[in-house]
Design an enzyme around this catalytic site. Sequence first.
Site, mmCIF file in Angstrom:
data_model
loop_
_atom_site.group_PDB
_atom_site.id
_atom_site.type_symbol
_atom_site.label_atom_id
_atom_site.label_comp_id
_atom_site.label_asym_id
_atom_site.label_seq_id
_atom_site.Cartn_x
_atom_site.Cartn_y
_atom_site.Cartn_z
ATOM 1 N N SER A 89 -12.785 27.986 -26.467
ATOM 2 C CA SER A 89 -12.994 27.014 -27.445
ATOM 3 C C SER A 89 -11.841 27.087 -28.240
ATOM 4 O O SER A 89 -11.687 28.112 -28.739
ATOM 5 C CB SER A 89 -14.360 26.928 -28.214
ATOM 6 N N SER A 114 0.815 -1.091 -0.036
ATOM 7 C CA SER A 114 -0.131 0.121 0.102
ATOM 8 C C SER A 114 0.941 1.122 0.093
ATOM 9 O O SER A 114 0.187 2.342 -0.054
ATOM 10 C CB SER A 114 -0.863 0.018 1.321
ATOM 11 N N THR A 143 -39.969 27.099 -9.433
ATOM 12 C CA THR A 143 -40.192 25.962 -9.162
ATOM 13 C C THR A 143 -40.174 25.108 -10.379
ATOM 14 O O THR A 143 -40.900 25.753 -11.628
ATOM 15 C CB THR A 143 -41.414 25.672 -8.225
ATOM 16 N N HIS A 144 -39.971 23.950 -10.516
ATOM 17 C CA HIS A 144 -40.081 22.889 -11.637
ATOM 18 C C HIS A 144 -39.136 23.882 -12.642
ATOM 19 O O HIS A 144 -39.319 23.727 -13.843
ATOM 20 C CB HIS A 144 -41.370 22.737 -12.236
ATOM 21 N N LYS A 201 -16.551 31.602 -27.696
ATOM 22 C CA LYS A 201 -17.032 30.679 -26.647
ATOM 23 C C LYS A 201 -16.376 31.044 -25.362
ATOM 24 O O LYS A 201 -15.346 31.216 -25.312
ATOM 25 C CB LYS A 201 -16.847 29.117 -26.919
ATOM 26 N N LYS A 224 -8.227 3.641 1.872
ATOM 27 C CA LYS A 224 -7.517 4.962 1.915
ATOM 28 C C LYS A 224 -7.569 5.503 0.517
ATOM 29 O O LYS A 224 -7.777 6.837 0.407
ATOM 30 C CB LYS A 224 -6.006 4.792 2.183
ATOM 31 N N ASN A 233 -2.050 -2.582 13.257
ATOM 32 C CA ASN A 233 -3.616 -2.622 13.157
ATOM 33 C C ASN A 233 -4.206 -1.206 13.798
ATOM 34 O O ASN A 233 -5.029 -0.501 13.383
ATOM 35 C CB ASN A 233 -4.560 -3.765 13.650
ATOM 36 N N ASN A 237 -16.623 29.092 -21.904
ATOM 37 C CA ASN A 237 -17.372 27.999 -21.107
ATOM 38 C C ASN A 237 -17.219 27.937 -19.626
ATOM 39 O O ASN A 237 -16.139 28.284 -19.097
ATOM 40 C CB ASN A 237 -16.893 26.500 -21.886
ATOM 41 N N GLU A 296 -18.833 23.318 -14.476
ATOM 42 C CA GLU A 296 -19.075 21.847 -14.934
ATOM 43 C C GLU A 296 -18.444 20.727 -13.976
ATOM 44 O O GLU A 296 -18.923 19.539 -13.834
ATOM 45 C CB GLU A 296 -18.803 21.758 -16.476
ATOM 46 N N GLN A 333 -7.501 -2.178 3.787
ATOM 47 C CA GLN A 333 -6.463 -1.280 3.429
ATOM 48 C C GLN A 333 -7.000 -0.614 2.199
ATOM 49 O O GLN A 333 -6.547 0.413 1.837
ATOM 50 C CB GLN A 333 -5.372 -2.244 3.131
HETATM 51 N N1 ARG Z 1 -1.219 -1.404 5.204
HETATM 52 C C1 ARG Z 1 -2.170 -2.053 6.309
HETATM 53 C C2 ARG Z 1 -3.538 -1.196 5.950
HETATM 54 O O1 ARG Z 1 -3.453 0.040 5.419
HETATM 55 C C3 ARG Z 1 -1.653 -1.828 7.476
HETATM 56 C C4 ARG Z 1 -2.065 -2.786 8.490
HETATM 57 C C5 ARG Z 1 -1.625 -4.232 8.289
HETATM 58 N N2 ARG Z 1 -1.966 -4.828 9.447
HETATM 59 C C6 ARG Z 1 -1.726 -6.332 9.008
HETATM 60 N N3 ARG Z 1 -1.941 -6.935 10.202
HETATM 61 N N4 ARG Z 1 -1.185 -6.716 7.989
HETATM 62 O O2 ARG Z 1 -4.558 -1.683 6.392
#
Ligand code: ARG
Length: 464
Positions: free
Chosen positions: A283, A29, A161-162, A289, A331, A116, A291, A296, A328
């Site tokens: 454009s 990761s 409205t509408h 133009k 993120k 963890n 825009n 948007e 994981q």
């Molecule tokens: N890179 C992991 C995550 O984002 C970190 C935690 C990993 N823990 C594990 N027991 N393998 O979740």
Amino acid sequence: MSDKSSSNAMWGGRFASGPDAIMEAINASIDFDKRMAGQDIEASRAHAAMLAKQGIITNSDAEAIREGLLTVLSEIESGTFKYSRALEDIHMNVESRLKEIIGEPAGRLHTGRSRNDQVANDFKMWVRDQFDAAISGIDVLTAALLGQAEAGADMVMPGFTHLQVAQPVTWGHHMLAYVEMFNRDKSRMIDARKRMNECVLGAAALAGTSFPLDRDMTAQALGFDRPSANSLDSVSDRDFALDFLSAASICATHLSRFAEELVIWSTVQFKFVTLSDRFSTGSSIMPQKKNPDAAELIRAKVARINGSLVGLLTVMKGLPLAYSKDMQEDKEQVFDAADSLMLALAAMAGMVADMTPNKPELEIAAATGFSTATDLADWLVRALNMPFRDAHHVTGALVKMAEDGGVDLPELTLEQMQSECAEITDAVFEVLGVHNSVASRVSYGGTAPENVRKQIARWRGEIG
Ligand code: ARG
């Protein structure tokens, strides 16, 4: 210790070989979680200080760890840090580099801690910063909206409205409608930030730890209100990210609605606003133009934010306690949503501050479409004591008469009006003007300029 250079230096003790290349690719990761380096290092420094204060590691080891972590941080900030996919994630990349810099004491940092609780805590700190950034972004946008509201407190425009002309409203009132929306978004973020502000460190892998940690000390050092109360919940909770994404989705929905109005308003058919050159594009083929691309793109950004919300909800559904690697996948979705939201807020704030309402066009548009028909019906009720249903009927007939004659309501003659209702007097013409119409809407929350000014003052007081 035996040297198994191909297996992972952090957890390879029981492994005879290293991972397959595909395993490394799916598992790592670091390519994205390096965004949490600052949070990871700050939290590790607090953890080390707490371990020393509790006598779990020596003061000199803690000092070496804390100093070494600052060196790692400076390498990351200056761009000289070498990230390794073999080391999976930001947590092990940082710790491994710390070991290279300070040697043996680095191995003591992970006492009473697991990745963890570490990852949940880092991520919380990252998301917490995003709540703060979004809240300031909303404040900037609110200031821009209040500026527009003040300049156009008594500027009239059609209310729809509408998307059909309904009644005249004031420009200021329309701007303040968005101030209300965005500030509800802000209050959702403030609530969620309060709810999530519990420190995870000390939950360890899932069951807590036998080391005599002072979790209050770590929590306080990292700006949390308290330590979290259940280790199983703490390491597997991603509600804070879901709260962020849902508040972000609602806010992006509001941005998208406003963006849509700006797109419509800036057309030659409407001519309600002129967007500044700074927030428009041209454009490559059509020289005339201009825009509304920023509007948007803001309108579209909500798609990826909603996608992230649904994505993370779907990752989390069905996960047994406690941590699973599925998490994981939290993120990238949150990173992308946060980037999109901040950009959309900033672009909207810039566009709003720079745009110019077209007062004459708004005034003309406000008076078209028989927009003061309700004022006429209300006048019949007030002046002639007519039941509202009858007044509605008489007004409808007069609208039809005006429409057939190709004129607006105020252009009907008194005689024409009296042909529908003999009691109508000259005084009726006063309520048919759009300025009188909006000025009469003084009920709390109504569009009258005096209400708009009071609301602007209230918001200015709240935002400071
Ligand atoms: N890179 C992991 C995550 O984002 C970190 C935690 C990993 N823990 C594990 N027991 N393998 O979740």
